[in-house]
Enzyme design. Structure first.
Site: not given
Length: 204
Positions: A94, A120-121, A140
């Site tokens: 992020e 995932c992220h 995810y």
């Protein structure tokens, strides 16, 4: 070995512990030189990891993981030196997706059709780099809307599964490691030679 093939491995602070440790070690095991990097950090620095688990809550819990030592300096990366890219998940993506250098490196692999594995992220970096349009991939589940907003085709699969679309290998979370890493090795063209202890595998 001078001609060992190199993998670029993107990670960062509060990356998911398993999603950094396991692919990093498995790729080394089969003969690749893995350059684990994080922007604004250098070889020998560490990143903090976090363990994500599912314990009956509406989302994952997060606990402190291990410190992971970087093996290369991000500012010295030349994307042309690498045969593939791995992007770990957790909370690191992020903020890593805000770094222009990360986006530029990611686009290099996409534009040159080099193997990319994201879990995932980690897919948040792919969406921020705008390299998923028209591509089938997973992530995810909470990242699914980002995939679709970026023009990708989100596939909802079990956490143990993998989605492969050409050079792109994705999985929802660390339970998918066996299929995720095998699929990435297949896309890389690695040859696993079982039953030969002295030469377990060849990445060439």
């Amino acid at each position: 070995m001078e001609n060992t093939k190199k993998i670029l491995f993107l990670t960062g602070d509060f990356t998911e512990d398993y999603e950094t440790m396991v692919p990093f070690q498995m790729l080394q095991m089969v003969g690749y030189e893995v350059h684990a990097v994080c922007p604004d950090k250098k070889k020998g620095d560490t990143v903090k990891t976090a363990i994500h688990d599912f314990e009956g809550d509406q989302t994952y819990t997060e606990k402190p993981g291990h410190n992971f030592t970087l093996t290369y300096t991000f500012s010295e990366v030349n994307p042309s030196d690498y045969v593939g890219l791995v992007i770990a998940g957790g909370r690191a993506p992020e903020y890593l997706r805000l770094h222009q250098g990360v986006l530029d490196v990611t686009r290099h692999f996409a534009e040159n059709n080099k193997p990319i594995a994201a879990i995932c992220h980690g897919i948040q970096i792919l969406t921020a780099a705008r390299v998923v349009e028209g591509r089938r991939l997973t992530a995810y589940p909470a990242v699914g809307p980002e995939v679709e907003l970026a023009g990708g085709i989100f596939e909802s699969v079990a956490p143990t599964e993998v989605v492969v679309d050409g050079n792109l290998v994705t999985s929802p979370a660390w339970p998918g490691h066996p299929k995720f890493i095998k699929a990435f090795l297949d896309v890389l063209g690695a040859r696993i030679e079982l039953g030969t202890p002295a030469n377990l595998a060849s990445a060439f």
